[in-house]
Design a protein around this motif. Structure first.
Motif, PDB file in Angstrom:
ATOM      1  N   TYR A 263       0.914  -1.178  -0.297  1.00 23.90           N
ATOM      2  CA  TYR A 263       0.302  -0.347   0.185  1.00 23.90           C
ATOM      3  C   TYR A 263       0.594   1.187   0.381  1.00 23.90           C
ATOM      4  O   TYR A 263       0.309   2.140   0.716  1.00 23.90           O
ATOM      5  CB  TYR A 263      -1.109   0.468   1.281  1.00 23.90           C
ATOM      6  N   GLY A 264       2.292   0.883   0.083  1.00 24.59           N
ATOM      7  CA  GLY A 264       2.910   2.198  -0.594  1.00 24.59           C
ATOM      8  C   GLY A 264       2.817   3.417  -1.750  1.00 24.59           C
ATOM      9  O   GLY A 264       2.157   3.201  -2.229  1.00 24.59           O
ATOM     10  N   PRO A 265       3.609   4.425  -1.249  1.00 25.19           N
ATOM     11  CA  PRO A 265       3.787   5.411  -2.824  1.00 25.19           C
ATOM     12  C   PRO A 265       3.758   4.924  -4.063  1.00 25.19           C
ATOM     13  O   PRO A 265       3.082   5.583  -4.830  1.00 25.19           O
ATOM     14  CB  PRO A 265       4.314   6.627  -2.503  1.00 25.19           C
ATOM     15  N   LEU A 266       4.330   3.966  -4.475  1.00 27.05           N
ATOM     16  CA  LEU A 266       4.733   3.173  -5.513  1.00 27.05           C
ATOM     17  C   LEU A 266       3.280   2.751  -6.290  1.00 27.05           C
ATOM     18  O   LEU A 266       3.995   2.760  -7.593  1.00 27.05           O
ATOM     19  CB  LEU A 266       5.907   2.514  -5.637  1.00 27.05           C
ATOM     20  N   ASN A 267       2.688   3.382  -5.584  1.00 25.00           N
ATOM     21  CA  ASN A 267       1.359   2.429  -6.452  1.00 25.00           C
ATOM     22  C   ASN A 267       0.566   3.947  -7.150  1.00 25.00           C
ATOM     23  O   ASN A 267      -0.224   3.649  -8.316  1.00 25.00           O
ATOM     24  CB  ASN A 267       0.000   2.166  -5.294  1.00 25.00           C
ATOM     25  N   TYR A 268       1.075   5.085  -6.880  1.00 24.42           N
ATOM     26  CA  TYR A 268       0.425   5.823  -7.997  1.00 24.42           C
ATOM     27  C   TYR A 268       1.124   6.332  -8.787  1.00 24.42           C
ATOM     28  O   TYR A 268       0.533   6.581 -10.157  1.00 24.42           O
ATOM     29  CB  TYR A 268       1.125   7.084  -7.598  1.00 24.42           C
ATOM     30  N   LEU A 269       2.663   5.306  -9.804  1.00 17.57           N
ATOM     31  CA  LEU A 269       2.894   4.736 -10.544  1.00 17.57           C
ATOM     32  C   LEU A 269       2.390   3.568 -11.401  1.00 17.57           C
ATOM     33  O   LEU A 269       3.220   3.680 -12.488  1.00 17.57           O
ATOM     34  CB  LEU A 269       5.031   5.182 -10.282  1.00 17.57           C
ATOM     35  N   THR A 270       1.786   2.942 -10.354  1.00 19.92           N
ATOM     36  CA  THR A 270       1.667   1.592 -11.172  1.00 19.92           C
ATOM     37  C   THR A 270      -0.082   1.484 -11.394  1.00 19.92           C
ATOM     38  O   THR A 270       0.021  -0.454 -11.118  1.00 19.92           O
ATOM     39  CB  THR A 270       2.692   0.359 -10.428  1.00 19.92           C
ATOM     40  N   TRP A 271      -0.156   1.750 -11.620  1.00 20.28           N
ATOM     41  CA  TRP A 271      -1.739   1.813 -11.564  1.00 20.28           C
ATOM     42  C   TRP A 271      -2.227   0.694 -10.775  1.00 20.28           C
ATOM     43  O   TRP A 271      -3.282  -0.751 -10.691  1.00 20.28           O
ATOM     44  CB  TRP A 271      -2.046   0.773 -12.931  1.00 20.28           C
ATOM     45  N   ASN A 272      -2.298   1.387  -9.190  1.00 22.37           N
ATOM     46  CA  ASN A 272      -2.201   0.594  -7.795  1.00 22.37           C
ATOM     47  C   ASN A 272      -2.574  -1.021  -8.364  1.00 22.37           C
ATOM     48  O   ASN A 272      -3.388  -1.466  -7.342  1.00 22.37           O
ATOM     49  CB  ASN A 272      -4.369   1.353  -7.634  1.00 22.37           C
TER      50      ASN A 272
END
Length: 438
Positions: free
Chosen positions: A286-295
């Motif tokens: 649930y970290g911030p890299l979800n913003y770059l990877t379509w959740n």
């Protein structure tokens, strides 16, 4: 006769991973204790974790739907996705491939790693969304747009990916069917920091090549279209700008699927973390890299509801927290890569499932004996769906492009939970899947 419609449900095998996050477990599986040497040091396992239970997502989906029927309103395409993909990913990556052609090597590599590889990883996962028909209502429109998303990747793969990925959802961990998890060869030979580092640097290649050795696909018209569209695009780029933009795209593939923070999701999603939850098959991040990877980090949520698009997966978790807050989570994709390389007890011994042509189980050592086959109404319904869902274009194939029809969906999801111990042969379903999804 009826006996030809069924074979024992194959067993699954589980990989080894590190404790990360909090929570309990999600499914009843074979106990997976840590393996320790003579001095108590954690060592690599020599076999998979075998399990004859169902994967956890179908059962949890039904429980969530019973407790929160409003979740059904979250399903369906996300209208913004096509614009994000085209204007934030496809066109910028094509532009970068051209404008970086004459840069010195250091800034060239820096841009390729920081921007290009991140965009390529996002394109991989945009194609993942398209594989679930979550950009458009029409399956055909999703297939065609996925070929546009495929352009800046340089290599045609969107159509074969969809076939393999849908099988991954329907047969999570099934040896010989689910090609998302490492092979026995990888589990046996990728050991120690050096070989693990080499594997992590080129895991995108193993991810792409593994299916060719485990289970090749039939070639369909959609495969040919994908190749033709991509070759035409590559030829146009070569004619207009030379070979450097294409080299940039291939480099970005290697960087995106190598030692890149976003590449941690390949390892984190379905490895088992036995020190925390030895029976849990799927992990979310649930970290911030979800913003770059379509959740894509919302992976338990995605497997529970593949028809919910990336933008609504956080809402699913908000609506049904009692189903997710008790699960172990992955805290860091970078940490996953580090632990995979450095820890002896973490390796490519992953969840998997398979049956050979004679119905036997393929594995390192004999798993627990499967129950005797028996044919039930749900098996006959599945077989009927495979043979008569739509007019056939050729034996075993349909003429339309769609996901599994409702009768087959219900047969495979309901049957095991009504006491059935068998289902249609994986080869039968595979043939049907490959026909209807392309």
């Amino acid at each position: 006769g009826q006996s030809s419609l069924a074979s024992p449900i194959p067993l699954r095998r589980f990989t080894l991973c590190r404790r990360m996050g909090k929570g309990g477990s999600s499914t009843a599986a074979v106990e997976a204790p840590a393996v320790r040497g003579a001095k108590g040091k954690l060592v690599a396992r020599t076999d998979f974790f075998w399990d004859d239970n169902d994967e956890p997502h179908a059962a949890r989906r039904k429980a969530i739907m019973k407790a929160h029927p409003e979740v059904s309103k979250l399903t369906g395409p996300e209208w913004r996705s096509k614009y994000i993909c085209l204007f934030a990913l496809v066109l910028p990556q094509i532009w970068l491939s051209v404008v970086t052609a004459d840069l010195p090597w250091l800034p060239y590599l820096a841009i390729a790693y920081v921007f290009g590889a991140t965009i390529t990883q996002a394109l991989f996962l945009a194609i993942h969304e398209l594989a679930h028909n979550l950009f458009f209502k029409s399956p055909l429109h999703n297939r065609l747009f996925s070929m546009v998303a495929n352009w800046p990747i340089g290599i045609p793969y969107t159509i074969p990916f969809r076939g393999y990925h849908l099988e991954h959802h329907k047969f999570q961990g099934v040896d010989g069917v689910d090609t998302d998890v490492p092979s026995y060869f990888e589990a046996q030979h990728i050991r120690g920091p050096l070989s693990k580092t080499a594997w992590a640097c080129c895991q995108i290649l193993t991810y792409a090549l593994r299916p060719m050795f485990i289970k090749a696909q039939d070639i369909t018209a959609m495969h040919v279209t994908n190749w033709a569209v991509q070759i035409a695009f590559d030829a146009a780029m070569l004619y207009a700008f030379g070979w450097r933009p294409l080299a940039y795209m291939v480099l970005c593939i290697l960087l995106a699927g190598g030692l890149h923070p976003c590449a941690g999701h390949f390892i984190s999603e379905h490895y088992v973390f036995p020190h925390l939850a030895p029976k849990q098959e799927t992990y979310s991040y649930y970290g911030p890299l979800n913003y770059l990877t379509w959740n894509v980090g919302y992976h338990n949520e995605h497997h529970d509801f593949p028809y919910i698009p990336w933008s609504r997966l956080p809402e699913l978790r908000r609506i049904a927290p009692e189903f997710y807050d008790n699960l172990a989570v992955c805290e860091s994709w970078v940490g996953v890569i580090w632990d995979y390389i450095m820890r002896d007890d973490v390796g490519a011994v992953q969840p998997r499932q398979a049956a050979d042509a004679k119905g036997g189980v393929i594995g390192v050592s004999p798993p627990p004996a499967a129950a005797a086959p028996r044919v039930t109404a749900c098996h006959r319904a599945a077989a009927s769906s495979m043979s008569s869902a739509r007019p056939a274009r050729e034996p075993g194939c349909t003429s339309r492009d769609s996901y599994l029809p409702p009768p087959l969906e219900s047969a495979f999801e309901e049957c095991p939970r009504r006491g059935c111990t068998v289902g249609p042969k994986p080869s039968q379903l595979r043939r049907y899947l490959l026909c209807v999804v392309h």
